[in-house]
Design a protein around this motif. Structure first.
Motif, PDB file in Angstrom:
ATOM      1  N   LYS A 152       0.839  -1.196   0.000  1.00 50.28           N
ATOM      2  CA  LYS A 152       0.000   0.000   0.000  1.00 50.28           C
ATOM      3  C   LYS A 152       0.874   1.246   0.000  1.00 50.28           C
ATOM      4  O   LYS A 152       0.611   2.214  -0.722  1.00 50.28           O
ATOM      5  N   ALA A 153       1.923   1.220   0.798  1.00 49.28           N
ATOM      6  CA  ALA A 153       2.839   2.355   0.882  1.00 49.28           C
ATOM      7  C   ALA A 153       3.509   2.615  -0.468  1.00 49.28           C
ATOM      8  O   ALA A 153       3.605   3.760  -0.922  1.00 49.28           O
ATOM      9  N   ILE A 177       0.981   4.175  -2.987  1.00 53.33           N
ATOM     10  CA  ILE A 177       0.609   5.564  -2.679  1.00 53.33           C
ATOM     11  C   ILE A 177       1.788   6.513  -2.873  1.00 53.33           C
ATOM     12  O   ILE A 177       1.643   7.587  -3.469  1.00 53.33           O
ATOM     13  N   VAL A 178       2.960   6.124  -2.396  1.00 52.03           N
ATOM     14  CA  VAL A 178       4.142   6.989  -2.518  1.00 52.03           C
ATOM     15  C   VAL A 178       4.506   7.189  -3.985  1.00 52.03           C
ATOM     16  O   VAL A 178       4.789   8.314  -4.423  1.00 52.03           O
ATOM     17  N   LEU A 179       4.499   6.108  -4.761  1.00 52.13           N
ATOM     18  CA  LEU A 179       4.875   6.222  -6.173  1.00 52.13           C
ATOM     19  C   LEU A 179       3.939   7.140  -6.935  1.00 52.13           C
ATOM     20  O   LEU A 179       4.381   8.030  -7.669  1.00 52.13           O
ATOM     21  N   GLU A 180       2.625   6.950  -6.774  1.00 60.57           N
ATOM     22  CA  GLU A 180       1.726   7.823  -7.524  1.00 60.57           C
ATOM     23  C   GLU A 180       1.827   9.263  -7.052  1.00 60.57           C
ATOM     24  O   GLU A 180       1.820  10.200  -7.854  1.00 60.57           O
ATOM     25  N   SER A 181       1.929   9.454  -5.736  1.00 57.41           N
ATOM     26  CA  SER A 181       2.018  10.815  -5.205  1.00 57.41           C
ATOM     27  C   SER A 181       3.220  11.553  -5.767  1.00 57.41           C
ATOM     28  O   SER A 181       3.182  12.772  -5.952  1.00 57.41           O
ATOM     29  N   LYS A 182       4.294  10.812  -6.068  1.00 57.16           N
ATOM     30  CA  LYS A 182       5.509  11.444  -6.564  1.00 57.16           C
ATOM     31  C   LYS A 182       5.568  11.523  -8.081  1.00 57.16           C
ATOM     32  O   LYS A 182       5.883  12.579  -8.643  1.00 57.16           O
ATOM     33  N   VAL A 208       0.221   6.931   5.697  1.00 55.80           N
ATOM     34  CA  VAL A 208      -0.024   5.541   5.315  1.00 55.80           C
ATOM     35  C   VAL A 208       0.099   4.723   6.592  1.00 55.80           C
ATOM     36  O   VAL A 208       1.177   4.640   7.195  1.00 55.80           O
ATOM     37  N   THR A 209      -1.004   4.149   7.042  1.00 58.93           N
ATOM     38  CA  THR A 209      -1.026   3.426   8.317  1.00 58.93           C
ATOM     39  C   THR A 209      -2.199   2.469   8.350  1.00 58.93           C
ATOM     40  O   THR A 209      -3.211   2.677   7.673  1.00 58.93           O
ATOM     41  N   GLU A 210      -2.082   1.430   9.145  1.00 58.22           N
ATOM     42  CA  GLU A 210      -3.180   0.509   9.404  1.00 58.22           C
ATOM     43  C   GLU A 210      -3.833   0.802  10.744  1.00 58.22           C
ATOM     44  O   GLU A 210      -4.755   0.105  11.157  1.00 58.22           O
TER      45      GLU A 210
END
Length: 416
Positions: A202-203, A206-211, A318-320
């Motif tokens: 998940k991290a 999210i990180v890849l698209e955000s960047k 990003v957290t559970e």
């Protein structure tokens, strides 16, 4: 459409020459191009979406009966005259026009010289369309020169709000030069915080698209913060994923050190992993395939870091852990705080606003993506139905004085 595209291709070609000469940022060229991907179709869809939205004016947001026959209504109304100054992105001409007309505001638009031809053709189309309506063709106007803008920024008697869209330098120069209220943001320094309970896949997503989805956008991630408990687990995998995507890492001492300790290797390691400059890298909107990386010993320290370095645009956790997410979205002082979602969602179209005039990171009037609701203010309408009218002398604490009722009235529109 072809006339617009032809003008845009000429603007893009001229801009590329300026980039080669070192006179223009490459990120501005990306924003200028209206022919790539679905930008043109999205622009048109935004017009239809705005048209389909409810009228934001004349809405009653508060109503109270102060006394028998004395009613108070708070009603939305247009701001008035807008001055919108933008760089590169020619679709802003269309976005602002749709929002201004729908919200009852007139607008003066000034684009950057790099989008001059495209903006000119779009403006011609708008004037032709307005001439077929009950609105005057000058309801939406465009100006071309810096001299005109300098003069307009002094017209606080006639212009009610300035909305700059563009670089940090542009926004700050307008804020310092204008006598008129300014709504906008000077930077888009967005952070993604990887909590200790974060899921790796998940991290990464999210990180890849955000960047990398659109690095020159104001809602792209510029800072990655990793909880120290995830440094030897999630961080190396994130580093690999980012480098594989051609992202350069500006790492602080701790995130750089853990890679060394773990004997991390990558064939692009030398070219893509660098020591961060603490004096500037965590306060810089890179607008390119660069991300600054740091670590945090706790959630509270991550929140403190973000509030000290972000531009209060959009920040992600990003957290559970629901508790960690709840603490983050309330503790981070930004216009957008997201849980397990890409920072790229910070956009008026994606929020369902049709389109937006820009993102506001201020603390007054409107915040976040500014759509129709951000382009209206309100007035108070007081109606007395008493035969003799109403005066405040009737109310008070003395003998024979009346008390205010302050009873809610169910109303969405003025009843007269």
């Amino acid at each position: 459409k072809e006339e617009i595209f032809e003008a845009n291709r000429k603007d893009v070609q001229a801009a590329k020459v300026l980039v080669d000469e070192g006179k223009l940022s490459a990120s501005l060229v990306k924003r200028l191009d209206l022919t790539s991907g679905d930008k043109f179709d999205s622009m048109l869809a935004g017009i239809l979406d705005v048209a389909a939205l409810p009228d934001p004016t004349g809405q009653i947001t508060y109503a109270s009966e102060l006394d028998d026959g004395l009613e108070l209504y708070r009603m939305t109304c247009p701001i008035g005259s807008l001055l919108v100054i933008f760089e590169s992105r020619p679709e802003v001409v269309v976005n602002i026009t749709a929002l201004a007309i729908k919200s009852g505001n007139s607008a003066i638009l000034k684009g950057g010289k790099e989008s001059l031809l495209t903006a000119g053709v779009l403006s011609k189309c708008i004037r032709e369309a307005l001439s077929k309506t009950s609105l005057h063709p000058d309801y939406i106007q465009t100006v071309q020169t810096r001299e005109e803008i300098a003069s307009l920024l002094d017209q606080d008697k006639y212009i009610d709000l300035v909305i700059p869209r563009g670089s940090n330098a542009l926004v700050r120069s307008i804020q310092s030069a204008s006598k008129i209220p300014v709504m906008g943001h000077a930077d888009g320094i967005c952070s993604v915080y990887i909590d200790e309970t974060a899921d790796l896949e998940k991290a990464k997503r999210i990180v890849l698209e955000s960047k990398i989805d659109y690095p020159s956008a104001c809602n792209a991630a510029e800072i990655l913060i990793v909880h120290q408990a995830a440094l030897d687990t999630i961080w190396p995998a994130l580093a690999t994923a980012l480098i594989d995507a051609d992202v350069h890492l500006r790492c602080d001492e701790k995130t750089l050190g853990i890679l060394s300790t773990l004997q991390y290797t990558h064939d692009r390691e030398t070219s893509h992993i660098h020591a961060a400059d603490p004096s500037k890298d965590f306060d810089t909107e890179h607008l390119s395939n660069i991300i600054s990386v740091t670590s945090a010993p706790s959630l509270s320290s991550a929140i403190q870091f973000i509030n000290g370095h972000s531009s209060h645009h959009t920040d992600v956790i990003v957290t559970e852990s629901e508790l960690a997410a709840s603490t983050f979205v309330r503790g981070v002082d930004s216009a957008g705080t997201f849980w397990n979602a890409s920072s790229r969602f910070a956009d008026g179209f994606r929020y369902g606003f049709g389109t937006e005039v820009g993102i506001s990171t201020g603390r007054v009037h409107a915040r976040g993506p500014v759509g129709l609701e951000g382009l209206v203010i309100y007035k108070y309408v007081l109606r007395s139905k008493r035969p003799q009218g109403s005066v405040i002398g009737e109310f008070g604490s003395g003998e024979g004085k009346k008390k205010y009722k302050h009873q809610p009235i169910a109303a969405t529109k003025l009843p007269f």
